[in-house]
Design a protein around this motif. Structure first.
Motif, PDB file in Angstrom:
ATOM      1  N   ALA A 148      85.495 -31.669 -29.790  1.00 10.65           N
ATOM      2  CA  ALA A 148      85.152 -30.358 -29.245  1.00 10.65           C
ATOM      3  C   ALA A 148      85.763 -29.306 -30.169  1.00 10.65           C
ATOM      4  O   ALA A 148      86.966 -29.290 -30.397  1.00 10.65           O
ATOM      5  N   ARG A 149      84.941 -28.442 -30.702  1.00 12.31           N
ATOM      6  CA  ARG A 149      85.415 -27.422 -31.646  1.00 12.31           C
ATOM      7  C   ARG A 149      85.980 -26.231 -30.874  1.00 12.31           C
ATOM      8  O   ARG A 149      85.392 -25.788 -29.875  1.00 12.31           O
ATOM      9  N   SER A 150      87.100 -25.709 -31.364  1.00 14.37           N
ATOM     10  CA  SER A 150      87.761 -24.561 -30.749  1.00 14.37           C
ATOM     11  C   SER A 150      88.181 -23.577 -31.831  1.00 14.37           C
ATOM     12  O   SER A 150      88.244 -23.919 -33.020  1.00 14.37           O
ATOM     13  N   PHE A 151      88.487 -22.351 -31.410  1.00 12.13           N
ATOM     14  CA  PHE A 151      88.874 -21.301 -32.359  1.00 12.13           C
ATOM     15  C   PHE A 151      90.371 -21.357 -32.669  1.00 12.13           C
ATOM     16  O   PHE A 151      91.191 -21.629 -31.785  1.00 12.13           O
ATOM     17  N   TYR A 152      90.721 -21.078 -33.924  1.00 10.62           N
ATOM     18  CA  TYR A 152      92.115 -20.881 -34.306  1.00 10.62           C
ATOM     19  C   TYR A 152      92.192 -19.720 -35.300  1.00 10.62           C
ATOM     20  O   TYR A 152      91.246 -19.472 -36.051  1.00 10.62           O
ATOM     21  N   ASN A 153      93.313 -18.987 -35.240  1.00 12.68           N
ATOM     22  CA  ASN A 153      93.399 -17.812 -36.094  1.00 12.68           C
ATOM     23  C   ASN A 153      94.846 -17.401 -36.351  1.00 12.68           C
ATOM     24  O   ASN A 153      95.781 -17.950 -35.749  1.00 12.68           O
ATOM     25  N   THR A 154      95.005 -16.428 -37.219  1.00 17.73           N
ATOM     26  CA  THR A 154      96.339 -15.985 -37.650  1.00 17.73           C
ATOM     27  C   THR A 154      96.851 -14.790 -36.862  1.00 17.73           C
ATOM     28  O   THR A 154      97.995 -14.363 -37.067  1.00 17.73           O
ATOM     29  N   GLU A 155      96.051 -14.235 -35.955  1.00 13.59           N
ATOM     30  CA  GLU A 155      96.386 -12.955 -35.330  1.00 13.59           C
ATOM     31  C   GLU A 155      96.919 -13.068 -33.902  1.00 13.59           C
ATOM     32  O   GLU A 155      97.938 -12.468 -33.553  1.00 13.59           O
ATOM     33  N   ARG A 156      96.222 -13.830 -33.040  1.00 14.68           N
ATOM     34  CA  ARG A 156      96.586 -13.839 -31.616  1.00 14.68           C
ATOM     35  C   ARG A 156      95.869 -14.977 -30.899  1.00 14.68           C
ATOM     36  O   ARG A 156      94.856 -15.489 -31.381  1.00 14.68           O
ATOM     37  N   PRO A 157      96.389 -15.353 -29.736  1.00 16.92           N
ATOM     38  CA  PRO A 157      95.663 -16.340 -28.924  1.00 16.92           C
ATOM     39  C   PRO A 157      94.328 -15.762 -28.449  1.00 16.92           C
ATOM     40  O   PRO A 157      94.211 -14.550 -28.210  1.00 16.92           O
ATOM     41  N   ILE A 158      93.333 -16.626 -28.294  1.00 13.22           N
ATOM     42  CA  ILE A 158      92.034 -16.231 -27.750  1.00 13.22           C
ATOM     43  C   ILE A 158      92.001 -16.669 -26.295  1.00 13.22           C
ATOM     44  O   ILE A 158      91.981 -17.862 -25.991  1.00 13.22           O
ATOM     45  N   ARG A 159      92.041 -15.688 -25.405  1.00 15.86           N
ATOM     46  CA  ARG A 159      91.998 -15.991 -23.971  1.00 15.86           C
ATOM     47  C   ARG A 159      90.732 -15.460 -23.311  1.00 15.86           C
ATOM     48  O   ARG A 159      90.254 -16.018 -22.329  1.00 15.86           O
ATOM     49  N   THR A 160      90.217 -14.350 -23.840  1.00 12.56           N
ATOM     50  CA  THR A 160      88.981 -13.740 -23.347  1.00 12.56           C
ATOM     51  C   THR A 160      88.136 -13.354 -24.555  1.00 12.56           C
ATOM     52  O   THR A 160      88.644 -13.280 -25.679  1.00 12.56           O
ATOM     53  N   PRO A 161      86.845 -13.084 -24.352  1.00 13.12           N
ATOM     54  CA  PRO A 161      86.025 -12.649 -25.479  1.00 13.12           C
ATOM     55  C   PRO A 161      86.586 -11.420 -26.194  1.00 13.12           C
ATOM     56  O   PRO A 161      86.420 -11.282 -27.413  1.00 13.12           O
ATOM     57  N   ALA A 162      87.276 -10.562 -25.457  1.00 16.74           N
ATOM     58  CA  ALA A 162      87.836  -9.359 -26.087  1.00 16.74           C
ATOM     59  C   ALA A 162      88.834  -9.692 -27.188  1.00 16.74           C
ATOM     60  O   ALA A 162      89.015  -8.919 -28.139  1.00 16.74           O
ATOM     61  N   ASP A 163      89.478 -10.854 -27.095  1.00 16.08           N
ATOM     62  CA  ASP A 163      90.452 -11.257 -28.107  1.00 16.08           C
ATOM     63  C   ASP A 163      89.801 -11.626 -29.435  1.00 16.08           C
ATOM     64  O   ASP A 163      90.484 -11.736 -30.458  1.00 16.08           O
ATOM     65  N   MET A 164      88.489 -11.808 -29.424  1.00 17.66           N
ATOM     66  CA  MET A 164      87.769 -12.133 -30.655  1.00 17.66           C
ATOM     67  C   MET A 164      87.398 -10.888 -31.459  1.00 17.66           C
ATOM     68  O   MET A 164      87.022 -10.994 -32.632  1.00 17.66           O
ATOM     69  N   LYS A 165      87.520  -9.722 -30.850  1.00 17.55           N
ATOM     70  CA  LYS A 165      87.022  -8.503 -31.473  1.00 17.55           C
ATOM     71  C   LYS A 165      87.659  -8.258 -32.834  1.00 17.55           C
ATOM     72  O   LYS A 165      88.874  -8.227 -32.975  1.00 17.55           O
ATOM     73  N   GLY A 166      86.800  -8.100 -33.833  1.00 17.20           N
ATOM     74  CA  GLY A 166      87.253  -7.749 -35.176  1.00 17.20           C
ATOM     75  C   GLY A 166      87.748  -8.900 -36.021  1.00 17.20           C
ATOM     76  O   GLY A 166      88.003  -8.709 -37.221  1.00 17.20           O
ATOM     77  N   LEU A 167      87.893 -10.089 -35.466  1.00 13.68           N
ATOM     78  CA  LEU A 167      88.406 -11.209 -36.252  1.00 13.68           C
ATOM     79  C   LEU A 167      87.331 -11.738 -37.208  1.00 13.68           C
ATOM     80  O   LEU A 167      86.178 -11.929 -36.828  1.00 13.68           O
ATOM     81  N   LYS A 168      87.734 -11.957 -38.443  1.00 15.54           N
ATOM     82  CA  LYS A 168      86.845 -12.572 -39.432  1.00 15.54           C
ATOM     83  C   LYS A 168      86.989 -14.092 -39.302  1.00 15.54           C
ATOM     84  O   LYS A 168      88.038 -14.651 -39.622  1.00 15.54           O
ATOM     85  N   VAL A 169      85.928 -14.736 -38.819  1.00 19.87           N
ATOM     86  CA  VAL A 169      86.009 -16.152 -38.468  1.00 19.87           C
ATOM     87  C   VAL A 169      85.023 -16.972 -39.297  1.00 19.87           C
ATOM     88  O   VAL A 169      83.819 -16.695 -39.304  1.00 19.87           O
ATOM     89  N   ARG A 170      85.563 -17.984 -39.981  1.00 15.94           N
ATOM     90  CA  ARG A 170      84.698 -18.880 -40.743  1.00 15.94           C
ATOM     91  C   ARG A 170      83.884 -19.745 -39.791  1.00 15.94           C
ATOM     92  O   ARG A 170      84.412 -20.298 -38.823  1.00 15.94           O
ATOM     93  N   VAL A 171      82.585 -19.878 -40.058  1.00 15.27           N
ATOM     94  CA  VAL A 171      81.718 -20.768 -39.296  1.00 15.27           C
ATOM     95  C   VAL A 171      80.881 -21.595 -40.262  1.00 15.27           C
ATOM     96  O   VAL A 171      80.751 -21.271 -41.445  1.00 15.27           O
ATOM     97  N   MET A 172      80.319 -22.682 -39.759  1.00 20.35           N
ATOM     98  CA  MET A 172      79.364 -23.450 -40.540  1.00 20.35           C
ATOM     99  C   MET A 172      78.131 -22.600 -40.789  1.00 20.35           C
ATOM    100  O   MET A 172      77.840 -21.657 -40.055  1.00 20.35           O
ATOM    101  N   ASN A 173      77.388 -22.929 -41.829  1.00 20.05           N
ATOM    102  CA  ASN A 173      76.230 -22.131 -42.216  1.00 20.05           C
ATOM    103  C   ASN A 173      75.039 -22.444 -41.308  1.00 20.05           C
ATOM    104  O   ASN A 173      74.127 -23.178 -41.655  1.00 20.05           O
ATOM    105  N   ASN A 174      75.086 -21.869 -40.125  1.00 22.52           N
ATOM    106  CA  ASN A 174      74.061 -22.076 -39.108  1.00 22.52           C
ATOM    107  C   ASN A 174      73.940 -20.774 -38.325  1.00 22.52           C
ATOM    108  O   ASN A 174      74.939 -20.228 -37.856  1.00 22.52           O
ATOM    109  N   ASP A 175      72.723 -20.278 -38.192  1.00 24.28           N
ATOM    110  CA  ASP A 175      72.515 -18.981 -37.531  1.00 24.28           C
ATOM    111  C   ASP A 175      73.057 -18.969 -36.106  1.00 24.28           C
ATOM    112  O   ASP A 175      73.529 -17.927 -35.623  1.00 24.28           O
ATOM    113  N   LEU A 176      72.986 -20.112 -35.410  1.00 24.39           N
ATOM    114  CA  LEU A 176      73.503 -20.169 -34.040  1.00 24.39           C
ATOM    115  C   LEU A 176      74.992 -19.832 -34.001  1.00 24.39           C
ATOM    116  O   LEU A 176      75.459 -19.122 -33.103  1.00 24.39           O
ATOM    117  N   TYR A 177      75.751 -20.323 -34.964  1.00 23.32           N
ATOM    118  CA  TYR A 177      77.200 -20.123 -34.959  1.00 23.32           C
ATOM    119  C   TYR A 177      77.569 -18.735 -35.451  1.00 23.32           C
ATOM    120  O   TYR A 177      78.550 -18.148 -34.985  1.00 23.32           O
TER     121      TYR A 177
END
Length: 328
Positions: A148-177
């Protein structure tokens, strides 16, 4: 028309009914595997091959070839469809060009967790996917985990969608992601996997997403302090038999092969769970803060435009998506 019949029609109408033909190895089965020896999937496939060989009294002699030595996955899929290979463990992600309905399984936040995926794929809906695969020459007998894939980052824990705001996140090359991260307020950055460690270390990106074992073995935990268990992408894998090889079996041997495949899936899931737990322990000991998102409803609601675009492109699959999300 019942929901099941509607979904079955949608699944089967999304494939072209042309099954490759070729010589099937009735006695000496060759099995394809992308993973190295000692990997959970590899151990499960070895168990399958040994059980089939022993319980058929040698009427089928099955051998697993690891590390994709028999070809890359797209080639192996075609070889299994036309009977040049006899069995394989395939991820459903790359199966879309052959059975378009399997693209449903790549939708983000489709499954609540691994247990939800198991319930779906081991039941009536999983059989619908198996039926669609069989129309293309692949007999899916059981379903493996791929994590199961989950998010990890250098800034803060992700608890709600608002915590994702502004983060530059690497994804696989797929439009869905890409659309998934954008819908959560982040900035999706498709990037080669080998570039992720240095990009995290230097701040080119803020985060990425993957399962525990990959987060561990890639050493990304060395430069990332937060791992948030969103389990946003859970894609099942099949243990598939070439249709030609399956049809060459007696009813007695089909039952032996089917039961061996189910036991192999049980083993693979147990080994995968053990591997994930061990990786989580290692990264936590290294200082990574792990948090689990228990209520994913806000994340799932944020996926509405992603799902709307998918359904607009594949209206025949809407009932299938609803049925999966509604299965408990």
């Amino acid at each position: 028309m019942t929901l099941t019949s509607v979904m079955r029609a949608a699944l089967l109408s999304s494939v072209v009914f042309t099954v490759g033909t070729g010589a099937a190895a009735a006695a000496e089965w060759r099995g394809w595997n992308i993973h190295p020896e000692g990997y959970p999937n590899s151990d499960a496939l070895e168990q399958f091959a040994q059980e089939v060989t022993e319980k058929t009294d040698g009427r089928v002699e099955a051998t697993v070839y690891h590390n994709a030595v028999l070809g890359a996955q797209p080639d192996a899929i075609e070889q299994t469809r036309n009977g040049a290979l006899d069995f394989a463990n395939f991820n459903m992600g790359p199966m879309g060009p052959i059975v378009p309905a399997t693209n449903v399984l790549s939708l983000p936040f489709l499954f609540d967790d691994l247990e939800h995926m198991h319930t779906v794929m081991d039941g009536e809906i999983g059989q619908l996917f198996a039926d669609a695969l069989e129309e293309k020459g692949l007999v899916a007998l059981s379903w493996f985990d791929s994590g199961a894939r989950s998010f990890y980052n250098t800034e803060r824990p992700i608890r709600t969608p608002a915590d994702m705001k502004g983060l530059k996140v690497r994804v696989m090359n797929n439009d869905l992601y890409v659309d998934m991260v954008d819908a959560l307020g982040g900035n999706a950055t498709p990037m080669a996997y080998g570039e992720v460690y240095q990009s995290l270390k230097t701040g080119v990106i803020d985060g990425a997403e993957n399962n525990y074992p990959s987060f561990d073995t890639s050493n990304h935990y060395e430069v990332v302090p937060y791992y948030s268990v969103t389990q946003h992408l859970i894609i099942p894998e099949c243990l598939c038999i070439a249709k030609a090889s399956w049809q060459a079996l007696s009813e007695q041997d089909r039952e032996i092969v089917r039961e061996a495949a189910i036991r192999a899936a049980e083993t693979q899931r147990e080994l995968w769970a053990d591997s994930s737990a061990a990786s989580r322990e290692r990264v936590e000991e290294a200082g990574v803060e792990v948090n689990k998102v228990k209520d994913k409803s806000a994340f799932q609601e944020a996926m509405t435009p992603v799902y709307d675009d998918f359904i607009d492109a594949h209206p025949e699959l809407e009932s299938l998506v609803s049925a999966i999300r509604g299965t408990k």
